[in-house]
Design an enzyme around this catalytic site. Structure first.
Site, PDB file in Angstrom:
ATOM      1  N   ASN A  15       0.758  -1.195   0.077  1.00 22.15           N
ATOM      2  CA  ASN A  15       0.048  -0.117   0.131  1.00 22.15           C
ATOM      3  C   ASN A  15       0.636   1.243   0.038  1.00 22.15           C
ATOM      4  O   ASN A  15       0.569   2.193  -0.597  1.00 22.15           O
ATOM      5  CB  ASN A  15      -1.001   0.075   1.371  1.00 22.15           C
ATOM      6  CG  ASN A  15      -2.290  -0.751   0.902  1.00 22.15           C
ATOM      7  OD1 ASN A  15      -3.158  -0.438   0.276  1.00 22.15           O
ATOM      8  ND2 ASN A  15      -2.207  -2.076   1.635  1.00 22.15           N
ATOM      9  N   ARG A  66       3.831   1.920  26.325  1.00 22.47           N
ATOM     10  CA  ARG A  66       3.598   2.505  25.014  1.00 22.47           C
ATOM     11  C   ARG A  66       3.604   3.791  24.611  1.00 22.47           C
ATOM     12  O   ARG A  66       3.678   4.432  23.360  1.00 22.47           O
ATOM     13  CB  ARG A  66       2.146   1.706  24.675  1.00 22.47           C
ATOM     14  CG  ARG A  66       1.622   1.544  23.336  1.00 22.47           C
ATOM     15  CD  ARG A  66       0.421   0.885  23.078  1.00 22.47           C
ATOM     16  NE  ARG A  66      -0.629   1.881  23.376  1.00 22.47           N
ATOM     17  CZ  ARG A  66      -1.865   1.817  23.276  1.00 22.47           C
ATOM     18  NH1 ARG A  66      -2.215   0.553  22.959  1.00 22.47           N
ATOM     19  NH2 ARG A  66      -2.666   2.600  23.317  1.00 22.47           N
ATOM     20  N   HIS A 110      -8.289  -1.067   5.635  1.00 22.13           N
ATOM     21  CA  HIS A 110      -8.578  -2.389   6.462  1.00 22.13           C
ATOM     22  C   HIS A 110      -9.031  -3.295   5.265  1.00 22.13           C
ATOM     23  O   HIS A 110     -10.026  -3.000   4.549  1.00 22.13           O
ATOM     24  CB  HIS A 110      -9.355  -2.251   7.661  1.00 22.13           C
ATOM     25  CG  HIS A 110      -9.834  -3.573   8.085  1.00 22.13           C
ATOM     26  ND1 HIS A 110      -8.884  -4.045   8.992  1.00 22.13           N
ATOM     27  CD2 HIS A 110     -10.534  -4.413   7.938  1.00 22.13           C
ATOM     28  CE1 HIS A 110      -9.259  -5.084   9.486  1.00 22.13           C
ATOM     29  NE2 HIS A 110     -10.673  -5.542   8.895  1.00 22.13           N
ATOM     30  N   GLU A 175      -7.457  -2.268  -2.684  1.00 20.04           N
ATOM     31  CA  GLU A 175      -6.837  -1.469  -1.632  1.00 20.04           C
ATOM     32  C   GLU A 175      -5.855  -0.283  -2.479  1.00 20.04           C
ATOM     33  O   GLU A 175      -5.952   0.589  -1.967  1.00 20.04           O
ATOM     34  CB  GLU A 175      -5.801  -2.336  -0.767  1.00 20.04           C
ATOM     35  CG  GLU A 175      -6.789  -3.200   0.076  1.00 20.04           C
ATOM     36  CD  GLU A 175      -5.857  -3.896   1.056  1.00 20.04           C
ATOM     37  OE1 GLU A 175      -4.839  -3.305   1.647  1.00 20.04           O
ATOM     38  OE2 GLU A 175      -5.926  -5.156   1.268  1.00 20.04           O
TER      39      GLU A 175
HETATM   40  C1  GRF Z   1      -3.140  -4.744   4.058  1.00 19.53           C
HETATM   41  O1  GRF Z   1      -4.051  -5.840   3.537  1.00 19.53           O
HETATM   42  C2  GRF Z   1      -3.843  -3.669   4.812  1.00 19.53           C
HETATM   43  O2  GRF Z   1      -5.241  -3.728   4.534  1.00 19.53           O
HETATM   44  C3  GRF Z   1      -3.781  -4.201   6.129  1.00 19.53           C
HETATM   45  O3  GRF Z   1      -2.495  -4.750   6.180  1.00 19.53           O
HETATM   46  C4  GRF Z   1      -2.099  -4.932   4.992  1.00 19.53           C
HETATM   47  C5  GRF Z   1      -0.762  -4.333   4.677  1.00 19.53           C
HETATM   48  O4  GRF Z   1      -0.037  -4.728   3.290  1.00 19.53           O
HETATM   49  N1  GRF Z   1      -4.153  -3.098   7.148  1.00 19.53           N
HETATM   50  P1  GRF Z   1       1.080  -3.986   2.834  1.00 19.53           P
HETATM   51  O5  GRF Z   1       2.131  -3.888   3.809  1.00 19.53           O
HETATM   52  O6  GRF Z   1       0.465  -2.818   2.588  1.00 19.53           O
HETATM   53  O7  GRF Z   1       1.406  -4.794   1.660  1.00 19.53           O
END
Ligand code: GRF
Length: 202
Positions: A15, A66, A110, A175
């Site tokens: 992403n 944290r 997500h 995504e």
């Molecule tokens: C993706 O499926 C995103 O939706 C989720 O974690 C994954 C991350 O994938 N939160 P990447 O590291 O972006 O390839």
């Protein structure tokens, strides 16, 4: 004015790559100021370096509480003057220091149609539940895990012969389209929150 964004990752970074590509191809008027990973071995760090973007590793293991980890993130992001923060496969909960420093300016992606299947293994959850349609959600981050106002959603069919891998791959394609679109909508600023509803443009 080109806005600066910070991207937080923990792993593969596909992403992140989609955001990098959207910026490079001028589909997104933004500059990625920094990519921060909580894991030194995140493959996404190499993607960022290859794109000439500054990278930082801030490991949660280096902090006994944290809150201090969160404050370190805030400090790094503020020092780079980012307008929004994009979580892209960042596998840590975002705490109050981050939420207060960037109110309604932290985004997460997500791989399900929230509020269905929050948390880990969303694609497996969808497959095992037997839904015929699942998808992707980009939302604002609030204290509730995967529970903030929804910026946009895209649907993806579940096919009879799907495996977790094949379904995840189909969702991932969506995504990579959805995240730059959502970032653009937030940066353009023609939106408001009505309760939990993100209304305006997305
Ligand atoms: C993706 O499926 C995103 O939706 C989720 O974690 C994954 C991350 O994938 N939160 P990447 O590291 O972006 O390839």
């Amino acid at each position: 004015m080109t806005r600066r964004i910070g991207v937080l990752i923990s792993g593969r970074g596909s992403n992140l790559q989609a955001i990098v590509d959207a910026v490079r191809e001028r589909r997104l008027d933004a500059e990625i100021a920094v990519v921060i990973s909580n894991r030194a071995d995140a493959a996404g760090l190499d993607r960022a370096r290859d794109a000439g973007i500054e990278t930082l590793c801030i490991s949660h293991r280096d902090f006994s509480v944290r809150h201090d980890f969160d404050r370190a993130l805030v400090e790094a992001l503020r020092a780079r003057d980012v307008a929004i923060v994009c979580l892209a496969g960042f596998m840590r909960l975002v705490g109050s220091a981050m939420l207060e420093a960037f109110p309604n300016a932290i985004l997460n992606i997500h791989p399900s149609l929230l509020p269905a299947f929050p948390g880990v293994d969303a694609q497996r959850q969808a497959l095992e539940y037997g839904v015929k349609v699942t998808g992707v959600t980009v939302h604002l981050v609030t204290p509730e895990l995967d529970g903030g106002p929804i910026i946009l959603q895209r649907s993806v069919p579940v096919l009879d012969d799907d495996t977790v891998a094949s379904l995840s791959a189909r969702i991932l394609v969506e995504e990579h389209r959805a995240y730059p679109d959502a970032i653009r909508a937030v940066l353009e600023g023609q939106w408001r929150l009505e309760g939990r509803r993100f209304v305006g443009r997305s």
